[in-house]
Enzyme design. Structure first.
Site, PDB file in Angstrom:
ATOM      1  CG  LEU A  76      -1.921  -1.262   1.123  1.00  0.00           C
ATOM      2  CD1 LEU A  76      -2.856  -1.270   2.309  1.00  0.00           C
ATOM      3  CD2 LEU A  76      -2.717  -1.324  -0.166  1.00  0.00           C
ATOM      4  CB  CYS A  77       4.485   1.910  -0.240  1.00  0.00           C
ATOM      5  SG  CYS A  77       5.135   1.929   1.429  1.00  0.00           S
ATOM      6  CG  HIS A  78       1.097   6.754  -1.985  1.00  0.00           C
ATOM      7  ND1 HIS A  78       0.836   6.556  -0.652  1.00  0.00           N
ATOM      8  CD2 HIS A  78      -0.083   7.107  -2.553  1.00  0.00           C
ATOM      9  CE1 HIS A  78      -0.456   6.795  -0.422  1.00  0.00           C
ATOM     10  NE2 HIS A  78      -1.029   7.127  -1.561  1.00  0.00           N
ATOM     11  CG  MET A 114       6.495   2.684   4.793  1.00  0.00           C
ATOM     12  SD  MET A 114       6.682   1.862   6.399  1.00  0.00           S
ATOM     13  CE  MET A 114       7.324   0.267   5.929  1.00  0.00           C
ATOM     14  CD  GLU A 115       9.518   5.280   0.441  1.00  0.00           C
ATOM     15  OE1 GLU A 115       9.198   5.756   1.558  1.00  0.00           O
ATOM     16  OE2 GLU A 115       8.675   4.948  -0.410  1.00  0.00           O
ATOM     17  CG  ASP A 129      23.462 -13.238   0.373  1.00  0.00           C
ATOM     18  OD1 ASP A 129      23.243 -14.458   0.417  1.00  0.00           O
ATOM     19  OD2 ASP A 129      23.901 -12.672  -0.642  1.00  0.00           O
TER      20      ASP A 129
END
Lengths: 163, 163, 163, 163, 163, 163
Positions: A76-78, A114-115, A129
């Protein structure tokens, strides 16, 4: 505390929140996280850029690219056009850990929290990793927002706000 | 503990490790993580699927899709064809947290540890995103590998192995 | 020379060539390319990893990730699961250029020539991007396949074959 | 010539350059490249759109889509919203080559040089892919920026500028 | 009719179905769809490849690339390595429509029905996009699976089966 | 009716239409589509969110993410930053069908018709995927634009306009 989850409409269905009428303002967010590992693993990372190759250089690139993929990862992020992404790593020998700090900036209609969190998460996964051949027991923790600024809801600093 | 970071060649340059000649075997990995939040936020999530919309249903889809994007996110991961991805969420009211568990499976030449860890991370970020309007202080932590099986290096269980 | 472009059917329509019945064999391809630049630019790159940051480390990661995106970039390429990608850079002060060499490997039904050429191209573009603030006149050239092996059409070495 | 590689901060770490405060202006960039091949291969391409299928039509679409993927391919490129992409191809029978020309436009905070160069590169790779069944010896060369306009650093024309 | 939706586990949670132990077999699926439009729009398309540009050539490429993106678009689809994608278009002047037919093939553990349906859908959307400047009233319909073969559940032909 | 397909230049070559000089205005588009299925399949969907898992919740997320991928799927679509995406589903037991409605919004230089149509298409494909284990005969139809507003060409409502 508000009790509205804005990512749902009034029938409870998920939606991408409507920001069409929000003003374009300068937005900035800082997030951080920690990767804890065996002391020998931290030593291998500390030698990066010299003999063994540079784990953190790869993690930095992965974090920057991860920030750009945020709206593809988080449903739901733009989509938005980040104007700056920066990651910093600090080696913490006392706790045998790498500290990750990300800062994202934008002139736009939605925040970049969020970014910044995605940049930290992807950088942390990349460190895992790169080192998992020698240390599968590494733990990623304390991924959190530190500050945000810009937008209608104003500034937020971790620990100083009820939200 | 081995002191070889396999993601670098003998000159210290990053590389995607050569698995061309590794056998195709059944691989499986389990990973977990925790999102800690305010009790009110956990209550809103607990109501999901009823009135308020289902945060965990969205996070579950995001986690599955995130696992599929792993080789796009983590620079030196091999592309692979996951044969199964499954996420489980447990609400922990005592600690005001959501526990995330992911399991990935594959019949292939490389392990799926990173896919499981990526599934957990993206699900955690999605929970943050869905609830950040009411609680920006949520913290993602304890992202770790629980077990892996299959492949030449054999089985690994967290806490039972030096690697 | 064959006069068949296999990416078209007999009506002249583009298609992804059918490889369903081709055997899975070990495939390998090597490709190379050159980025020519001002001597001062090459000097800045040569200092990489010391004071100024490492242009080639970033280009290497971009090339590896580019190889993985090949089937997304080239419309009629088959998706495939690369088992190895490796890039090498050589600084050529006599010609003020960076030489790029990429090697891709796979056990699969189609060759990895395009993946190796894509790795070189994306690495070259990344070098341009990293240095364009000081030198917009850089030129990317001589992107070509060096060798391929595996598959029904057998081995191919540049300069030794009519195809 | 400036001696600053802006994609690194003052500690030498790679970063996405901060353009948050740059003005939104009209930007335009032109780039070109050449694919050299056997005369018979050029003849097959020249017949495109008639009997044999249209190599250049596919390469054109690939180049346009490649331009849109630029920030996904080049690690430190900013995401941006291209407002125009156009590719032109010229058949050069004298030199047995295809000339590729790309033009990108944007009203934004950063230039579109990398997008134009990426469009050329991906179109060139696609021509190689479409024709490799008959001619593996094709060579991609002379990928370069021709002009850029817009932005604080002003206009740049290949051959007329020290940068 | 079975009453099991396999994309949910026994608690009703969405999952990517486990195919780890399924045999690798040859799979094939055919799907079709129709784009209905104004007769003048169909005439413009019919002129493609001559004067006006070739709508169907672009739609064909988009459909092939769409098939490759299927597991990225459909949350619970498995990633897979298509070995063949082919699209055919038929102009139906009687009904003022374009008929789209897609065939996908694979040697793998899961079927390619969704890939064929995605190829048709993306090709149809591309036709709409290319022509919407002259005809916004176009309608996409009758997207359906025609046949599938391979795999444990065996062959299926539209209209001949209860499933 | 105009006879210009704007996605081609005057030589008939495909291009991304130049919108550099178009004004930024508020844009909105509504699109719809229908998935017809066996009555038993519709019953399984209707039970969603209770015992069997929620097909429509997954389709909703897929549709929102599909809208964000529009410019990646449709070759000549401009990349853009959607400010709102919303999907609604209605169960039509009389016709044994699910009706899908999507609304997209943007403040930008191009319309969002294709994004709304893509949201509908991907949601429909996801419903098919989730239910195909019990009903391979489902049909997706009537995907069409309902209304658009904003931009120089003004408003458009299905059935009220010659275009």
């Amino acid at each position: 505390m508000s009790n509205e989850l804005t990512h749902f409409d009034n029938k409870g269905n998920a939606q991408m929140v409507d920001v069409t009428e929000k003003a374009v303002t300068q937005r900035e967010a800082h997030a951080s996280g920690i990767v804890t590992m065996a002391p020998e693993t931290l030593s291998l990372i500390a030698e990066g850029g010299h003999k063994k190759g540079d784990v953190l250089a790869v993690a930095r690139i992965a974090g920057i690219q991860g920030a750009k993929k945020c709206s593809d990862l988080i449903p739901l992020c733009h989509p938005l056009m980040l104007s700056s992404v920066k990651l910093d790593f600090t080696l913490d020998t006392a706790n045998s850990a790498v500290h990750i700090l990300a800062r994202c900036k934008l002139a736009g209609q939605t925040g970049v929290e969020m970014e910044a969190l995605t940049a930290v998460s992807v950088a942390a996964l990349t460190i895992y990793d790169m080192c998992k051949a020698v240390d599968k027991g590494m733990i990623v923790s304390d991924i959190k927002l530190l500050t945000k600024s810009g937008g209608r809801s104003g500034n937020w600093i971790a620990g100083e706000s009820s939200q």
